[in-house]
Scaffold this active site. Sequence first.
Site, mmCIF file in Angstrom:
data_model
loop_
_atom_site.group_PDB
_atom_site.id
_atom_site.type_symbol
_atom_site.label_atom_id
_atom_site.label_comp_id
_atom_site.label_asym_id
_atom_site.label_seq_id
_atom_site.Cartn_x
_atom_site.Cartn_y
_atom_site.Cartn_z
ATOM 1 N N GLU A 26 1.362 5.777 0.884
ATOM 2 C CA GLU A 26 0.506 7.302 0.759
ATOM 3 C C GLU A 26 1.044 8.004 0.089
ATOM 4 O O GLU A 26 2.636 7.951 -0.184
ATOM 5 C CB GLU A 26 0.896 7.582 2.389
ATOM 6 C CG GLU A 26 -0.323 6.219 3.220
ATOM 7 C CD GLU A 26 -1.598 5.917 3.136
ATOM 8 O OE1 GLU A 26 -2.140 6.784 3.407
ATOM 9 O OE2 GLU A 26 -1.665 5.043 4.161
ATOM 10 N N HIS A 61 -4.415 3.210 7.950
ATOM 11 C CA HIS A 61 -3.954 5.214 7.131
ATOM 12 C C HIS A 61 -2.349 4.932 7.379
ATOM 13 O O HIS A 61 -1.625 6.140 7.527
ATOM 14 C CB HIS A 61 -4.756 5.888 7.046
ATOM 15 C CG HIS A 61 -6.530 5.783 6.688
ATOM 16 N ND1 HIS A 61 -5.795 5.854 5.581
ATOM 17 C CD2 HIS A 61 -7.109 5.808 7.152
ATOM 18 C CE1 HIS A 61 -7.536 5.281 4.987
ATOM 19 N NE2 HIS A 61 -8.037 5.637 6.032
ATOM 20 N N ASP A 76 0.612 -1.493 -0.210
ATOM 21 C CA ASP A 76 0.025 -0.238 -0.129
ATOM 22 C C ASP A 76 0.575 1.387 -0.233
ATOM 23 O O ASP A 76 1.961 1.021 0.758
ATOM 24 C CB ASP A 76 -1.299 0.226 0.864
ATOM 25 C CG ASP A 76 -1.818 1.121 1.254
ATOM 26 O OD1 ASP A 76 -2.099 1.746 2.188
ATOM 27 O OD2 ASP A 76 -2.746 1.540 0.470
ATOM 28 N N ASP A 113 -1.668 -1.099 6.753
ATOM 29 C CA ASP A 113 -3.627 -0.134 5.607
ATOM 30 C C ASP A 113 -2.643 -1.967 4.508
ATOM 31 O O ASP A 113 -3.358 -3.102 4.491
ATOM 32 C CB ASP A 113 -3.145 0.340 4.566
ATOM 33 C CG ASP A 113 -4.377 0.957 5.122
ATOM 34 O OD1 ASP A 113 -4.174 1.900 4.574
ATOM 35 O OD2 ASP A 113 -4.508 1.138 6.606
#
Lengths: 122, 725
Positions: free
Chosen positions: B541, B680, B539, B685
Site C-alpha cells: 500500500e 485493500h 502487495d 491482497d
Amino acid sequence: MAKRVLIADDEPNIVTSLEFLMEQAGMEVRVARDGQEAIDLAESFRPDLILLDVMMPVLNGYEVCQRLKSDPKLCHVRVLILSAKGRDVEVAKGRELGADGYITKPFSTRELVSKVRALLGQ
Amino acid sequence: MSPSSNRLFAVLRLPLLALVAVLAVAAIVWSDLEAPERAALAAVLTGPRIAMIGLLTVSALALLGVYQYRLAEATRQPALRIAESVQLVARSNPAHRLMQQGNSDLCAIAEAVNELAEQRERLLVDVETSVAQAKAGVEEEKNRFAALISELDQSVLVCNRDGRILLYNAAVSALLAPSSQPDAMQALGLGRSVFGVIDRSLILHAVEAIEGQGARGERESVHFVTATADGRRLRVRVAPVFGGASHPTPPGTGEEPAVRTMTGFVLLLTDVTEEVEIDARSVALFQDLVEGTRAALASIRAAVETLIENPDLDTPRRARFTSIVQVEAVRLSERLDMLSTDVSERLRERWPLAEMRGVDLLSLASRRIERREGLATRLETIDPDLWLRVDSFTLVQALSSLAGRLHEEFGVREVRFRLQAGGAHAQLDVAWHGVPMSSETAFTWQNDAFTLGGEDSPLSLAQVMERHGGEAWYQRDVPTQTNYFRLLLPLASEHAAARARPRRPNRPEFYDFDLFHHSGATDAFDARRLTELTYTVFDTETTGLDPANGDEIISIGATRIVNGRMLQAETFESLVDPKRGISPASIEVHGITPDLLVGQPGIDQILPRFWRFAEDTVLVGHNAAFDMRFLQLKEAQTGVKFRQPVLDTLLLAAVVNPSEASQSLETIAGRLGVTIIGRHTALGDALATAEVFLGLIPLLAAQGIHTLGEARAASQKTFYARLKY
C-alpha cells in the site's frame, strides 16, 4: 551444680576432643556411640544438652532429635547438632525437627563452647 | 493448417464457391449454345460492358465475402469464449458455469456443457469424499507424528538432501530464533535453507561422513558442536534419511543390502552451553579443592610429625609448630566452607531434572492418586508461580505410594497438598488429618521401597529426595491435628523458568515429503517448473500512485507458496512510516491514516527484512510492475536490491483469458472461485493474489506454459505488458 552434657558420635577421634573440651568447661560428660545408646543414655543420664552427630548407626541424629522432642519427659533437653552434613536442606531439616542449634564440622572449639554455654543459659 | 490461413480460407470460401458456381453455369450454358448464339453472347460480353460486368461481379463477390466474415465472427467470438470457459471449468474452477450467448446452437452447447459441469462437479465431490476417507488413517498417523515432534523438548529439524527445511518444531524456534532476535526468525522457515541457521560447511562435512559410513555399511549418526550467532553452543546430531529400498533385506539370506541413497537428514539440536560451562567450572573447582587441601595438609602433617618426633622441643618452637597446625586447619575449614556451597549447587545442576510448574506436578500427582489409590485429594495453599526442578515421574510415584500407604495402613481418606517457597527451596507438604504417626514409622516409610498397586519399585522416598538434592521429614501440627510429610525440593532457576515457557505456535506445517526428491536451487529459475518453485506473493500500500514523484510505501504484506501450497503460518506484514503525508484518495482506498504510521519503522529497516523473507524465491504480485517500481526506487537508500524474477498475475490472467476485458483482482478472483477477505490491506491482497496465482497455474499449463521462463515470455506478449511505469 554442674551441667550434664551427652555426646553422641560414633567417631572416636572427635569424641576425644569433645569430651576434653566439655570437661574443661566444667560439664559432666557421657558418651553414646550410636543412636539407640543416645536415647537410652538420655533417659538414664538426664543430660541438659546433647551434642548430636547425624551420621550414626542404628538410629541417625534426626531420628534421635525427633524422638527426644516428642517425648514429654525429654523434650527439655537442648539439642545441638554437630554434623559433617552441611547443606542448607539438612540444616533446615534439623531446625524443623526441633534442634536448638546446628554446627557444621569442622568447627571452632571456642565457638562450640560459647554456643553450648548460651544454650545452657550460662 | 495454421489458424490464420484457416480463417482466410474460410472468408474466401463462399465468394470462391459462388464464382465457381457461376463459371460452371456459364460453362454449361456455353456448351449448350449454338455457334451463332455463342458469337452473339461473346459480342455482348466483350466490349465496353466487360468492365461493368467485371466490376459488378467483383463487388458481388466482395459483399459475399464480407457477409461470410461477419457470419463467421458472430459465431467465432462466442465459440472462443465457450472454449475458454470450458477450459476454466475443466482445469481451474469446477463451479464455473457458461453464459448463454450467441445463436441457439451455441446456447444449446452451453447448456449441455453446464449439465456436464454439474455432473463433473458432483463426481469430483464424490471422489474427494472417498479420497478423504481413505486418507483419514494416514492423517491420524501424521498427526501423531506431528504431535510427537511438536511437543518434544528436543529440537528436531528435518531437511532434504540440499538442506531445505521440511519440518521443525517449537523447540527449534526457541533455540535458534528466540523472540529476542527478530531477524533470526526470518531465516528459519519451511522451504528455507538450513544453512541460513547452521554453518553450511559443518553440515556438509557431516553429510559426507554419513555417506562414507553408508558405503562402508556402518550406521552411526554423526555429531558436531557449533556456536550460534548469540554465542551459545549447540551440539548437532545428524542422522540420515534414506530413500529407495521398499523392503528391508531379510537377515541371513546372505544378500548384500541394496545401496540406499540419502534423500535427506534429521538434525537434533541440544543447547550444551550450560553443560559445557558447568563441566569446565566443576573441573576447576575440583582441582582447586585438591590442590588447596594438599597444601594445607602438608603444612599440618609436617608440623605434627615434627612435634611427635621431638617431644623435648623448647617452648617457643613448640608453640610455633602448634600454631601452624591450628592456622592451617582453620584455613582449610574456611576454604572447604566456601567450596562446598559452590560444589553442591553444581552437582544439583548436573542432574537431568526437568523444569516443571509446581501446580502441574501436583495436578499430575492428584489425578494419579485419585485414580489408582482411590483417595480424594485437595490442593490447599499452592503458590501458582513456583517452578520446580524435578524428576516428575519418580516424584509422582513417591507421592502416590505414600498416599496409598496412608490409605491402607491408617485409613486416610483424603490427602492435601501445600506448596510454597521456603528460602532456596520449595516446601511441598503432603498432609492428612488423623492420629499421629510415630517417628519410627515415619522414618521406616521414608526408607522403604515404593509399592505401587502390586508393582515394586526399587526406589524409596529417601532416595528420590537424595536424587533431587532435597530432604523430607514427618511433622505434626498439634493444634490442627494435621500430620504432614514435608518435602524440600529444588526450585528451577530464573533463566530456566523463563525459557521453559515457550511460545506455543501451531503444529509444524506438514509437508508433502516429496520435496525430498526435488533438486536444489542450483538450476536457473527459468528452467524450473511453475509447480515446483517457491514464491513470495506480495502487495504494497502506498501514499499515492506516483513512485517517481515522491510517493512512498506505507505497508508491505506477503505470503509464501511452497510446493503448490500457501503457507498460512509464514507471512510477512509490516506498516512503514513514509515520513510524509498520504493523499486523501489513497486513504479512501486502503484506510491507513497517518496516525497509524507514527512510530512504525522506516523503509530502511523494513525493506531488508522483506528482502530476507523473499530471499531465494520468485516474486509474484498483481500489477507487480507498480510495486516493483517502488522497490527499485528504494535501492539507493536502503542498499537492498531485488534481483529475483517477478511474475504478474495481471499479465498471467491476460495470457489465459485474452478476450476478457476486465483484469482487476476481484474479477479474476471471481472467475477462479477465490473469495477475497480483507481487500485493500497489503496482507489481504497478497493472500488473494496468492490464491489467484495458484488458480492460474493449471490454466497456464493448459496453454503449454509449464516453466517460469515460458510464463515470463508469455506475459511480455500481452497487451497490458505495454503499460510501463
